[in-house]
Design an enzyme around this catalytic site. Structure first.
Site, PDB file in Angstrom:
ATOM      1  N   ASN A  11       0.875  -1.184   0.000  1.00 13.23           N
ATOM      2  CA  ASN A  11       0.000   0.000   0.000  1.00 13.23           C
ATOM      3  C   ASN A  11       0.905   1.225   0.000  1.00 13.23           C
ATOM      4  O   ASN A  11       1.510   1.547   1.020  1.00 13.23           O
ATOM      5  CB  ASN A  11      -0.888  -0.052   1.259  1.00 13.23           C
ATOM      6  N   TRP A  12       1.002   1.866  -1.160  1.00 15.00           N
ATOM      7  CA  TRP A  12       1.920   3.007  -1.273  1.00 15.00           C
ATOM      8  C   TRP A  12       1.378   4.253  -0.592  1.00 15.00           C
ATOM      9  O   TRP A  12       2.094   5.247  -0.458  1.00 15.00           O
ATOM     10  CB  TRP A  12       2.199   3.316  -2.745  1.00 15.00           C
ATOM     11  N   LYS A  13       0.093   4.239  -0.232  1.00 19.92           N
ATOM     12  CA  LYS A  13      -0.540   5.415   0.388  1.00 19.92           C
ATOM     13  C   LYS A  13      -0.316   6.645  -0.494  1.00 19.92           C
ATOM     14  O   LYS A  13      -0.343   6.526  -1.709  1.00 19.92           O
ATOM     15  CB  LYS A  13      -0.023   5.600   1.820  1.00 19.92           C
ATOM     16  N   HIS A  99      -9.491   1.051   5.354  1.00 18.50           N
ATOM     17  CA  HIS A  99      -8.181   1.279   5.979  1.00 18.50           C
ATOM     18  C   HIS A  99      -8.353   2.264   7.135  1.00 18.50           C
ATOM     19  O   HIS A  99      -9.119   3.218   7.035  1.00 18.50           O
ATOM     20  CB  HIS A  99      -7.181   1.815   4.947  1.00 18.50           C
ATOM     21  N   GLU A 101      -6.642   4.631   8.144  1.00 13.03           N
ATOM     22  CA  GLU A 101      -6.366   6.038   7.822  1.00 13.03           C
ATOM     23  C   GLU A 101      -7.552   6.689   7.119  1.00 13.03           C
ATOM     24  O   GLU A 101      -7.590   7.913   6.969  1.00 13.03           O
ATOM     25  CB  GLU A 101      -5.076   6.133   6.979  1.00 13.03           C
ATOM     26  N   GLU A 177      -5.086  -5.132  10.923  1.00 11.45           N
ATOM     27  CA  GLU A 177      -4.093  -4.067  11.096  1.00 11.45           C
ATOM     28  C   GLU A 177      -4.348  -3.317  12.404  1.00 11.45           C
ATOM     29  O   GLU A 177      -5.187  -2.408  12.452  1.00 11.45           O
ATOM     30  CB  GLU A 177      -4.187  -3.071   9.939  1.00 11.45           C
ATOM     31  N   GLY A 183       2.810   2.072  10.894  1.00  6.14           N
ATOM     32  CA  GLY A 183       3.801   3.132  10.750  1.00  6.14           C
ATOM     33  C   GLY A 183       4.564   3.456  12.019  1.00  6.14           C
ATOM     34  O   GLY A 183       5.236   4.482  12.097  1.00  6.14           O
ATOM     35  N   SER A 221       3.634  -2.186  10.305  1.00  7.70           N
ATOM     36  CA  SER A 221       5.084  -2.269  10.508  1.00  7.70           C
ATOM     37  C   SER A 221       5.681  -3.614  10.088  1.00  7.70           C
ATOM     38  O   SER A 221       6.677  -4.055  10.667  1.00  7.70           O
ATOM     39  CB  SER A 221       5.450  -1.949  11.968  1.00  7.70           C
ATOM     40  N   GLY A 242       2.831  -1.240   4.262  1.00  5.83           N
ATOM     41  CA  GLY A 242       2.819   0.179   3.933  1.00  5.83           C
ATOM     42  C   GLY A 242       4.220   0.656   3.596  1.00  5.83           C
ATOM     43  O   GLY A 242       4.742   0.417   2.502  1.00  5.83           O
ATOM     44  N   GLY A 243       4.871   1.325   4.562  1.00 11.89           N
ATOM     45  CA  GLY A 243       6.173   1.954   4.337  1.00 11.89           C
ATOM     46  C   GLY A 243       7.190   1.059   3.648  1.00 11.89           C
ATOM     47  O   GLY A 243       7.876   1.489   2.712  1.00 11.89           O
TER      48      GLY A 243
END
Ligand code: PGA
Length: 261
Positions: A11-13, A99, A101, A177, A183, A221, A242-243
């Protein structure tokens, strides 16, 4: 479409301009083309501006491409929104829904009713759905994790007490999640992941015909050096990353490390 296991989704966000996003996608597509023997799904969710270009770069490689969110309506006067048919039209085969976010990010608040609408819209457009669930830090500290994720599953996958139209196990993936792990560099202990995933598995089996086969991913993470130990946990069928998905070599190594019994 359905997402096979092991399933590793990046997930590049809100990251990636054209040049770096395309380089990342092309690199993954190249690696995937060289290793068709590695069973499972490798997928990315680029920002919407890059979806069509990334889908074109990955076409035929075996790398799947999905959206990060969709609107609950197929079209209309909704400035700035993207519909599920638009994602499919741009080359997407699945979409993330719910998600954290978006459920509770700055400036957004998505209710379970809205999320159920988005799941329905995605299924109607022929997309697979990756539904994200997870508890807050306060709920985790209070020992209310299982209760929270069960409520989310019940409310996100049903309307008026009836299972959403078109919901089939082969079109659904659930990502667990924990909000406090996203993150932050913190991850739950393997036993805690196992407990949450077992609860999700049991709830899906009870609520969705054939639901015991729905893949359940862990997210929060996840990175190359903890991927193998997380994926060794019972009922973990893959990762939502993610990251760490922004680094092509590291992300690929997570796919390579996935257990394939
Ligand atoms: P993270 O994000 O891997 O950067 O923690 C996971 C996610 O939000 O899907």
């Amino acid at each position: 479409m359905s997402l096979s296991t092991p399933c590793i989704i990046g997930n590049w966000k809100m990251n990636g301009l054209r040049a770096d996003g395309l380089a990342l996608a092309q690199g993954l597509a190249e690696r995937r083309r060289e290793r068709p023997d590695l069973r499972g799904t490798l997928a990315v969710c680029p920002p919407a501006t890059l979806l069509a270009a990334v889908a074109a770069a990955c076409a035929g490689s075996g790398v799947d491409v999905g959206g990060q969110d969709c609107h609950e309506e197929a079209k209309g006067a909704f400035t700035g929104s993207l519909s599920a048919p638009m994602l499919a039209d741009a080359g997407g085969s699945f979409v993330l829904v719910g998600h954290s976010e978006r459920r509770q990010g700055p400036g957004v608040y998505e209710t379970s009713e809205l999320i159920a609408g988005k799941v329905t819209a995605a299924l109607a457009a022929g997309l697979a759905v990756v539904l994200c669930v997870g508890e807050s830090e306060a709920e985790w500290m209070a020992g209310r994790t299982v209760e929270r994720i069960e409520t989310q599953l019940d409310e996100d996958l049903a309307r008026d007490g009836r299972l959403l139209e078109g919901l089939a196990p082969e079109r659904l993936v659930v990502a667990y999640e924990p909000l406090w792990a996203i993150g932050t560099g913190r991850t739950p202990a393997p036993d805690d992941i196992a407990r949450s995933h077992a609860a999700i598995r049991a709830r899906l089996a009870a609520a969705v015909p054939g639901g015991e086969s729905v893949p359940i991913l862990y997210g929060g993470s996840a990175k190359p050096d903890n991927a193998a130990s997380i994926m060794a946990v019972e009922n973990v069928d893959g990762l939502l990353v993610g990251g760490a998905s922004l680094d092509g070599a590291g992300f690929w190594s997570m796919f390579e490390q996935a257990p394939r019994p």
